[in-house]
Structures are given as C-alpha cells and as structure tokens.
Design a protein around this motif. Structure first.
Motif, mmCIF file in Angstrom:
data_model
loop_
_atom_site.group_PDB
_atom_site.id
_atom_site.type_symbol
_atom_site.label_atom_id
_atom_site.label_comp_id
_atom_site.label_asym_id
_atom_site.label_seq_id
_atom_site.Cartn_x
_atom_site.Cartn_y
_atom_site.Cartn_z
ATOM 1 N N ALA A 84 18.533 25.537 9.453
ATOM 2 C CA ALA A 84 18.934 25.790 10.723
ATOM 3 C C ALA A 84 20.307 25.946 10.809
ATOM 4 O O ALA A 84 20.937 26.377 12.086
ATOM 5 C CB ALA A 84 18.770 24.393 11.391
ATOM 6 N N ILE A 92 15.748 29.081 16.915
ATOM 7 C CA ILE A 92 14.721 28.513 15.998
ATOM 8 C C ILE A 92 13.185 28.210 17.003
ATOM 9 O O ILE A 92 12.148 28.383 16.379
ATOM 10 C CB ILE A 92 14.947 27.181 15.728
ATOM 11 C CG1 ILE A 92 16.574 27.414 14.797
ATOM 12 C CG2 ILE A 92 13.914 26.261 14.780
ATOM 13 C CD1 ILE A 92 17.367 26.274 14.364
ATOM 14 N N MET A 106 14.179 20.956 8.965
ATOM 15 C CA MET A 106 14.082 22.274 8.297
ATOM 16 C C MET A 106 14.320 22.146 7.154
ATOM 17 O O MET A 106 14.819 21.400 6.117
ATOM 18 C CB MET A 106 15.442 22.997 8.915
ATOM 19 C CG MET A 106 15.360 23.381 10.576
ATOM 20 S SD MET A 106 14.369 24.555 10.924
ATOM 21 C CE MET A 106 14.655 25.882 10.526
#
Length: 190
Positions: A84, A92, A106
C-alpha cells in the motif's frame, strides 16, 4: 503529560498517499507549519523529547525547537504499509472496494497488532507520568498510540484523525489515562 506531534505536511500527505517507511521530506508549507509549533511548544518544560527516525518527524521536531534535545526512537517509525506504500486508498479500492488499512492487510505490510506492540513499549518506557514528554511521529502510529494509551484496541485509532503539524495531549484524570486534547493545530492553540 504526553504531547503527540504529527509531522508537518509532505507532498504525499497532500496527495493522501500511504506514507510509511518512505522518507518523504516536508514541503515548504510543512516546514512553516512545523516552525509555527515553536512558540506554542516552547512554553512547555519538556522533560523528554522523542522522535521517529524519519526526516519528516525529525525535521518537524527541529523546526519546533527541540532537535537538540530529541532522542530518536526507532519504535516511533510509521506503520510499514507494504504494497500500500505510496498508494492512495482510492487507488487500492479499484481492486478491493472495501479495503481499509485498518482491516485489510496488504502483502508485505506490518500487522496492526505489531504497531500496537511498538507503541505499548513506548508507553511503558515513558516512566514518571508527571513528566512532560513530547513525541514527534506520524499519523497512524500516533492514532494507535492514543488508542492504546486509553486501553483501547489498536483498531480504535481508526476513529481518531490527525492533521499535519497537529498537537494532541494525553494525560490522566485522577488515575485514568485520557485524551485531554486531540488534533489541535497551531492556530487554535496559540
């Protein structure tokens, strides 16, 4: 009392990019915001000053007038966002519409509970609760610290918002840890 100071504005904070371990510098506005903290924080008789090792926090600390007294504490580095890092939530969510840093880890990211463990260690190491401590660090880490100070799960930090160059105050009411002030910007506290 513990004063939590979020670093000043960076290019990525303006763009709302997740800025964990990438060492993004302060913008000119961020430097001005940090310097504006000096007359306010300078009135404090700080017993201890801690800062994240990342330049945006260290520079905010220095511009606020505490650089020569600051102890760099690696536990205050921002959350490692893994994949991220450098991306916005909107970017995202193109692939995962329900994504949140708080609830959807993530790949390669540090676990929320790992960040909570780091801030718990910082809190435990503060010593005398009557001392005045300044902590210069990052939005998500400080939000988690505020939650953990009050005995709440780290996820409670998702309910706390911090603007760049804001000051928050943690203290006690009687023996109970409390958030005395939250997300106060220099214009409002001077």
């Amino acid at each position: 009392m513990i004063y939590l100071v979020r670093h000043g504005e960076t290019e990525w904070s303006v763009e709302r990019r997740h800025t964990g371990r990438t060492d993004v510098p302060l913008t000119e506005r961020g430097r001005a915001e940090a310097a504006a903290l000096a007359p306010v924080l300078g009135k404090l008789h700080a017993d201890r000053v801690l800062t994240s090792p990342l330049s945006r926090a260290r520079d905010t600390c220095a511009l606020a007038g505490f650089g020569d007294r600051a102890e760099v504490d690696d536990r205050l580095v921002e959350w490692d966002y893994g994949q991220a890092e450098g991306r916005t939530t909107a970017e995202i969510r193109v692939d995962d519409p329900a994504w949140s840093i708080w609830t959807h880890p993530m790949a390669g990211a540090e676990a929320l509970e790992s960040v909570a463990t780091r801030v718990d260690q910082v809190i435990a190491g503060l010593g005398d609760p009557q001392q005045v401590t300044l902590i210069f660090a990052h939005a998500h880490l400080l939000r988690i610290l505020g939650a953990r100070w009050c005995g709440q799960p780290a996820l409670f930090g998702s309910n706390l918002v911090l603007d760049p160059a804001s000051v928050s105050v943690l203290s006690f009411e009687r023996e109970v840890p409390v958030i005395e002030r939250w997300n106060v910007v220099a214009d409002a506290i001077s």
